[in-house]
Design a protein around this motif. Structure first.
Motif, PDB file in Angstrom:
ATOM      1  N   GLY A   9       0.813  -1.227   0.000  1.00  0.00           N
ATOM      2  CA  GLY A   9       0.000   0.000   0.000  1.00  0.00           C
ATOM      3  C   GLY A   9       0.836   1.261   0.000  1.00  0.00           C
ATOM      4  N   ALA A  11       1.715   3.224  -2.320  1.00  0.00           N
ATOM      5  CA  ALA A  11       1.329   4.339  -3.207  1.00  0.00           C
ATOM      6  C   ALA A  11       0.140   5.112  -2.643  1.00  0.00           C
ATOM      7  N   ALA A  36      -1.527  -2.273  -5.650  1.00  0.00           N
ATOM      8  CA  ALA A  36      -2.378  -2.624  -6.789  1.00  0.00           C
ATOM      9  C   ALA A  36      -2.776  -1.389  -7.588  1.00  0.00           C
ATOM     10  N   ALA A  40      -7.192   4.608  -4.919  1.00  0.00           N
ATOM     11  CA  ALA A  40      -6.508   5.346  -3.840  1.00  0.00           C
ATOM     12  C   ALA A  40      -4.989   5.346  -3.981  1.00  0.00           C
ATOM     13  N   ASP A  61      -1.600  -7.305  -6.587  1.00  0.00           N
ATOM     14  CA  ASP A  61      -2.754  -7.318  -5.691  1.00  0.00           C
ATOM     15  C   ASP A  61      -2.492  -8.311  -4.554  1.00  0.00           C
ATOM     16  N   LEU A  83       0.357  -2.074   4.920  1.00  0.00           N
ATOM     17  CA  LEU A  83      -0.625  -0.977   4.977  1.00  0.00           C
ATOM     18  C   LEU A  83      -1.733  -1.118   3.942  1.00  0.00           C
ATOM     19  N   ALA A  85      -4.891  -1.606   2.039  1.00  0.00           N
ATOM     20  CA  ALA A  85      -6.246  -1.885   2.530  1.00  0.00           C
ATOM     21  C   ALA A  85      -7.236  -1.033   1.766  1.00  0.00           C
ATOM     22  N   SER A  87      -9.802   1.589   2.704  1.00  0.00           N
ATOM     23  CA  SER A  87      -9.677   2.366   3.939  1.00  0.00           C
ATOM     24  C   SER A  87     -10.813   3.340   4.235  1.00  0.00           C
ATOM     25  N   TYR A 157     -15.796  -1.688   7.383  1.00  0.00           N
ATOM     26  CA  TYR A 157     -14.351  -1.382   7.362  1.00  0.00           C
ATOM     27  C   TYR A 157     -13.693  -1.817   8.662  1.00  0.00           C
ATOM     28  N   LYS A 196     -11.845  11.652   2.188  1.00  0.00           N
ATOM     29  CA  LYS A 196     -11.768  11.763   3.653  1.00  0.00           C
ATOM     30  C   LYS A 196     -12.022  13.213   4.036  1.00  0.00           C
TER      31      LYS A 196
HETATM   32  P1  NAD Z   1      -5.308   4.628   1.278  1.00  0.00           P
HETATM   33  O1  NAD Z   1      -6.675   4.191   0.884  1.00  0.00           O
HETATM   34  O2  NAD Z   1      -4.889   6.034   1.018  1.00  0.00           O
HETATM   35  O3  NAD Z   1      -4.227   3.693   0.574  1.00  0.00           O
HETATM   36  C1  NAD Z   1      -4.374   2.310   0.477  1.00  0.00           C
HETATM   37  C2  NAD Z   1      -3.350   1.807  -0.534  1.00  0.00           C
HETATM   38  O4  NAD Z   1      -3.498   0.377  -0.620  1.00  0.00           O
HETATM   39  C3  NAD Z   1      -3.557   2.354  -1.956  1.00  0.00           C
HETATM   40  O5  NAD Z   1      -2.314   2.738  -2.513  1.00  0.00           O
HETATM   41  C4  NAD Z   1      -4.157   1.189  -2.721  1.00  0.00           C
HETATM   42  O6  NAD Z   1      -3.840   1.187  -4.103  1.00  0.00           O
HETATM   43  C5  NAD Z   1      -3.541  -0.003  -1.996  1.00  0.00           C
HETATM   44  N1  NAD Z   1      -4.362  -1.215  -2.121  1.00  0.00           N
HETATM   45  C6  NAD Z   1      -5.698  -1.317  -1.890  1.00  0.00           C
HETATM   46  N2  NAD Z   1      -6.109  -2.585  -2.138  1.00  0.00           N
HETATM   47  C7  NAD Z   1      -5.005  -3.282  -2.509  1.00  0.00           C
HETATM   48  C8  NAD Z   1      -4.777  -4.625  -2.879  1.00  0.00           C
HETATM   49  N3  NAD Z   1      -5.784  -5.518  -2.940  1.00  0.00           N
HETATM   50  N4  NAD Z   1      -3.523  -5.019  -3.182  1.00  0.00           N
HETATM   51  C9  NAD Z   1      -2.489  -4.123  -3.126  1.00  0.00           C
HETATM   52  N5  NAD Z   1      -2.653  -2.832  -2.816  1.00  0.00           N
HETATM   53  C10 NAD Z   1      -3.893  -2.407  -2.503  1.00  0.00           C
HETATM   54  O7  NAD Z   1      -5.181   4.254   2.823  1.00  0.00           O
HETATM   55  P2  NAD Z   1      -4.428   5.010   4.009  1.00  0.00           P
HETATM   56  O8  NAD Z   1      -5.341   6.009   4.589  1.00  0.00           O
HETATM   57  O9  NAD Z   1      -3.090   5.381   3.559  1.00  0.00           O
HETATM   58  O10 NAD Z   1      -4.327   3.804   5.060  1.00  0.00           O
HETATM   59  C11 NAD Z   1      -3.227   2.892   5.026  1.00  0.00           C
HETATM   60  C12 NAD Z   1      -3.392   1.877   6.130  1.00  0.00           C
HETATM   61  O11 NAD Z   1      -3.423   2.539   7.399  1.00  0.00           O
HETATM   62  C13 NAD Z   1      -4.682   1.075   6.052  1.00  0.00           C
HETATM   63  O12 NAD Z   1      -4.378  -0.247   6.437  1.00  0.00           O
HETATM   64  C14 NAD Z   1      -5.604   1.740   7.046  1.00  0.00           C
HETATM   65  O13 NAD Z   1      -6.529   0.813   7.571  1.00  0.00           O
HETATM   66  C15 NAD Z   1      -4.622   2.191   8.098  1.00  0.00           C
HETATM   67  N6  NAD Z   1      -5.010   3.391   8.866  1.00  0.00           N
HETATM   68  C16 NAD Z   1      -5.428   4.535   8.224  1.00  0.00           C
HETATM   69  C17 NAD Z   1      -5.728   5.662   8.975  1.00  0.00           C
HETATM   70  C18 NAD Z   1      -6.166   6.965   8.323  1.00  0.00           C
HETATM   71  O14 NAD Z   1      -6.576   7.895   9.030  1.00  0.00           O
HETATM   72  N7  NAD Z   1      -6.083   7.103   7.012  1.00  0.00           N
HETATM   73  C19 NAD Z   1      -5.642   5.621  10.371  1.00  0.00           C
HETATM   74  C20 NAD Z   1      -5.237   4.415  10.996  1.00  0.00           C
HETATM   75  C21 NAD Z   1      -4.914   3.318  10.217  1.00  0.00           C
END
Ligand code: NAD
Ligand code: DAU
Length: 350
Positions: A9, A11, A36, A40, A61, A83, A85, A87, A157, A196
């Motif tokens: 994750g 990117a 992937a 996002a 993926d 990371l 997910a 999200s 989620y 968000k």
């Molecule tokens: P985001 O949605 O910005 O990024 C998720 C990344 O995962 C993207 O680059 C996406 O392309 C990649 N991805 C999604 N599905 C995929 C798959 N099947 N295979 C490979 N890559 C895949 O998310 P974020 O806000 O950066 O969150 C990152 C992590 O931190 C997550 O696990 C989230 O649960 C956790 N988190 C986020 C926050 C927040 O406030 N944003 C807070 C606490 C924890």
């Protein structure tokens, strides 16, 4: 010491800050960013490090078992920072199965590949699972989430993240897989996708669009600047104890409506608009189903054991964040088109 670290994750929003920090601070580590590139994921977030000698991007993926198996065999990653997910809570309400697939099955496939590669020699190996405070459910008016708060997730989620946390622990108990988990509160900062709250509202203010506040706006979140989360991840990765959980939070609770008003004040100043101009865009809309009232983290464990605490105040972090979006209007414009427009219509006009 050299390490081969798979960051999944990378990117995305938080992942891109973590990748940059590791690539720049640890030239001896080989950093592999597996993503992937869903809606996002955006490689533009990493143009400054893409040609670094210790950085490799892998497009794939985490739910593709054969692919994951093959990259573990080829690259022999000794550490994982996971990371990747789905999200966004609102998307999980519309499409819960996508969240189960990526967040639960994807995590299991990674755990399995890691176990199959290293189960005869766990020395210096680590699976670091990045999770959320939402697994604890909701707080009332008082209290804080600690590492021993029971899991009680309310959205698809958070249920999928809770499930993935349980599988990580189960692999630790059953197979001896070395792991750490961190559960963090709401992040904000540069490169966050404008679905968000903070980037969505910054973008809407710039474009004089209404600011859709869910319910009465009295929901409370604990906000943390994304670079402080990345620094915490670095610390937990290097100094966290095996099989432990660390809560990470901003010591920074805001009711949504108060945060939105502060954002409006800062935006008016930066855009040279009349005081009170942006606040006029606030529009109360129907509430999110199952909306958690309040999240607030007790981050005293990571503070005492690893010496971490946030480095910027909310006012400073918010100001830097707004400045970033105002200097990167094209980044936003490239995202806010096509599929995003369909999502926006579906979420806010039905
Ligand atoms: P985001 O949605 O910005 O990024 C998720 C990344 O995962 C993207 O680059 C996406 O392309 C990649 N991805 C999604 N599905 C995929 C798959 N099947 N295979 C490979 N890559 C895949 O998310 P974020 O806000 O950066 O969150 C990152 C992590 O931190 C997550 O696990 C989230 O649960 C956790 N988190 C986020 C926050 C927040 O406030 N944003 C807070 C606490 C924890
Ligand atoms: O707590 C950590 C979690 O924070 C992360 O695990 C999630 O990945 C991340 O998305 C975030 O979840 P939230 O649901 O708290 O964040 P979001 O930005 O979607 O919403 C923040 C608050 O603002 C929440 O109370 C809902 C409200 N809101 C949100 C949007 C998008 C609105 O009032 N209007 C909106 O249009």
């Amino acid at each position: 010491m050299s390490k081969k670290i798979l960051i999944t994750g990378g990117a995305g929003f938080i992942g891109s800050h973590v990748v940059r920090l590791f690539v720049n601070n640890y030239p001896n580590y080989q950093i592999f960013n597996l993503d992937a590139l869903t809606y996002a994921g955006n490689l533009e977030n990493l143009t400054d490090v893409e040609s670094s000698a210790n950085y490799t991007f892998l497009k794939g993926d985490i739910t593709d078992e054969d692919y994951i198996k093959s990259i573990f065999e080829t690259h022999q990653f000794d550490n994982v920072i996971h990371l990747a997910a789905e999200s966004h809570v609102d998307r999980s309400i519309t499409d819960p199965l996508a969240f189960a697939k990526t967040n639960i099955l994807g995590t299991m496939i990674l755990l399995n590949a890691f176990k199959n590669l290293w189960q005869d020699n766990w020395q210096d190996k680590l699976f670091y699972h990045v999770s959320t405070d939402e697994v604890y459910g909701t707080l009332g008016e008082t209290g804080l989430f600690t590492e021993s708060t029971s899991y009680d997730p309310n959205s698809p989620y958070s249920a999928s993240k809770a499930s993935s946390d349980h599988f990580v622990r189960a692999y630790g108990e059953t197979y001896g897989l070395p792991y750490v988990i961190s559960n963090c509160s709401n992040n904000y900062g540069a490169n966050q996708f404008p679905e968000k709250l903070i980037p969505l509202f910054i973008n809407n203010i710039i474009n004089n669009k209404s600011l859709p506040v869910y319910g009465d706006g009295k929901y409370t979140r604990d906000w943390l600047y994304v670079l402080d989360h990345a620094i915490a991840i670095d610390l937990v990765f290097h100094k966290g104890k095996n099989e432990e959980t660390y809560n990470i939070g901003g010591f920074n609770e805001w009711q949504n409506i108060d945060l939105i008003k502060l954002l409006c004040v800062q935006m008016d100043k930066k855009l040279g608009r009349k005081e009170g101009e942006s606040e006029k865009l606030i529009t109360y809309v129907k509430d999110r189903p199952g909306h958690d009232l309040r999240y607030a983290i007790d981050a005293s464990k990571i503070n005492k054991e690893l010496g971490w605490r946030p480095s910027v105040t909310f006012e400073q972090g918010l100001s830097k964040t707004i400045d970033w979006y105002l200097s990167n209007i094209e980044w936003m414009e490239r995202i806010v088109s096509g599929a995003y427009e369909d999502y926006y219509q579906n979420q806010y006009t039905k």
